[in-house]
Design an enzyme around this catalytic site. Structure first.
Site, PDB file in Angstrom:
ATOM      1  N   SER A 146      42.966  49.141  47.464  1.00 28.50           N
ATOM      2  CA  SER A 146      43.799  49.301  46.271  1.00 28.50           C
ATOM      3  C   SER A 146      43.477  48.161  45.340  1.00 28.50           C
ATOM      4  O   SER A 146      43.003  47.102  45.778  1.00 28.50           O
ATOM      5  CB  SER A 146      45.280  49.228  46.651  1.00 28.50           C
ATOM      6  N   TYR A 159      52.538  45.366  51.292  1.00 30.55           N
ATOM      7  CA  TYR A 159      51.433  46.292  50.998  1.00 30.55           C
ATOM      8  C   TYR A 159      50.193  45.511  50.560  1.00 30.55           C
ATOM      9  O   TYR A 159      49.104  45.694  51.099  1.00 30.55           O
ATOM     10  CB  TYR A 159      51.880  47.252  49.895  1.00 30.55           C
ATOM     11  N   LYS A 163      46.327  45.152  52.005  1.00 33.07           N
ATOM     12  CA  LYS A 163      45.186  45.636  51.216  1.00 33.07           C
ATOM     13  C   LYS A 163      44.192  44.507  50.945  1.00 33.07           C
ATOM     14  O   LYS A 163      42.982  44.735  50.940  1.00 33.07           O
ATOM     15  CB  LYS A 163      45.678  46.275  49.912  1.00 33.07           C
TER      16      LYS A 163
END
Ligand SMILES: NC(=O)c1ccc[n+]([C@@H]2O[C@H](COP(=O)([O-])OP(=O)(O)OC[C@H]3O[C@@H](n4cnc5c(N)ncnc54)[C@H](O)[C@@H]3O)[C@@H](O)[C@H]2O)c1
Length: 307
Positions: A146, A159, A163
């Site tokens: 991402s 998150y 990532k």
């Protein structure tokens, strides 16, 4: 990898969004598809539609957080089609409560995010790369990380940390394969906002990782903002197209938008200049990404700027 027709692609997170779009894109390129996901119903539907349309596809219910299940996925893929040429480590989740401060996330959120977004990638590499190297033929591995893995700041640390680590793991994969002159290409897909069900990730949270006081509930205002941002975002089909082109071009860095370039640059420049950074908020960056849709993105259209 130049020739896709007749070759085999394994795609995790294939029941929805970017993974489902990649399954269709690579099937249309003539590839045989091994579709994997925890969502058995969604997976069966995607697979049935692929088969109805005349493509070769099988579905394998797989939790990428489990090394054993990913190993079983590899066994099924090789048993069904005799080879794997393309591995797309794509499954991912965003625990709710993304506007929390880093210390406020419950441990269950950390565990779940790292299990899927980081260990999912690691399990894929550990089960598939040795088999691909043994086979000795051309191949390619694509990680869906991402843009959150390239920038920094306050937004969804559970998150983004996973990532960032997935980015590092994929760059290490690229370097290790180049050092060994292995015929396996690597792509690191770093999308901006994409109109998928990622905002509803809680649907796949395992019972054992449900926080005692339940998953975080965002305010109605933030929910409305997120819904409108995702509705205006890039389509998963556009992302799958960029992913397919990156496999053909053997391109490592694949960014779907240039809206986050300033944030990437600010982080790197601050590090190099040994000064404190000025991080933009996640909301401001997301609004900019969606607000800029409609004007051509140099990152999305020009291989040279994205490389
Ligand atoms: N949508 C975005 O804005 C965006 C932006 C950047 C990166 N990404 C990344 O793209 C990837 C695909 O997400 P998406 O946007 O298509 O969302 P999505 O929710 O539509 O699809 C994700 C899929 O992953 C599956 N999944 C969840 N946990 C799993 C597990 N443990 N094992 C196997 N499958 C599991 C889900 O069932 C779902 O089918 C993710 O890695 C996500 O982090 C998405």
């Amino acid at each position: 990898m130049q020739d896709l027709a007749g070759r085999v692609a394994v795609i995790t997170g294939a029941a929805s969004g970017i993974g489902a779009a990649m399954a269709w894109r690579f099937a249309r390129a003539g590839m045989k598809i091994v579709a994997a996901d925890v969502d058995e119903t969604g997976l069966a539907a995607v697979c049935a539609e692929l088969v109805d349309a005349g493509h070769a596809a099988i579905s394998v219910r797989t939790n990428v957080a489990s090394a054993d299940e990913v190993e079983a996925l590899a066994e099924r893929a090789y048993a069904a089609f005799g080879a794997v040429h393309l591995l797309c480590n794509n499954a991912g989740v965003v625990p709710s409560g993304r506007y929390r401060a880093v210390w406020e996330f419950p441990l269950e959120d950390w565990r779940w995010s790292l299990d899927v977004n980081l260990y999912g990638v690691i399990h894929g590499l550990r089960s598939f790369i040795p088999r691909m190297l043994d086979a000795g033929h051309e191949g390619h591995v694509l990680t869906t990380a991402s843009v959150a893995g390239l920038i920094s700041g306050s937004g969804s640390a559970v998150y983004s940390a996973a990532k960032h680590a997935a980015v590092r793991v994929t760059e290490a994969l690229y370097a290790s394969l180049r050092e060994r002159n292995a015929p396996i290409g690597v792509s690191l897909l770093c999308p901006g906002l994409v109109n998928t069900r990622i905002y509803e990730s809680e649907r796949s949270r395992p019972e054992a990782l449900r926080p005692a006081d339940g998953p975080a509930r965002e305010t109605a205002e933030l929910q409305a903002i997120a819904a409108s941002l995702y509705a205006g975002a890039m389509s998963p089909e556009e992302v799958a197209e960029l992913a397919c082109q990156a496999v053909l071009d053997e391109r490592l860095y694949v960014l779907t938008t240039d809206s986050f370039d300033d944030a990437i640059r600010e982080r790197m420049t601050a590090i190099l200049e040994r000064r404190n950074p000025a991080f933009a908020t996640l909301l401001a960056l997301s609004r900019r990404d969606v607000g800029e849709r409609g004007r051509p993105s140099t990152a999305a259209t020009s291989p040279t700027t994205a490389a």
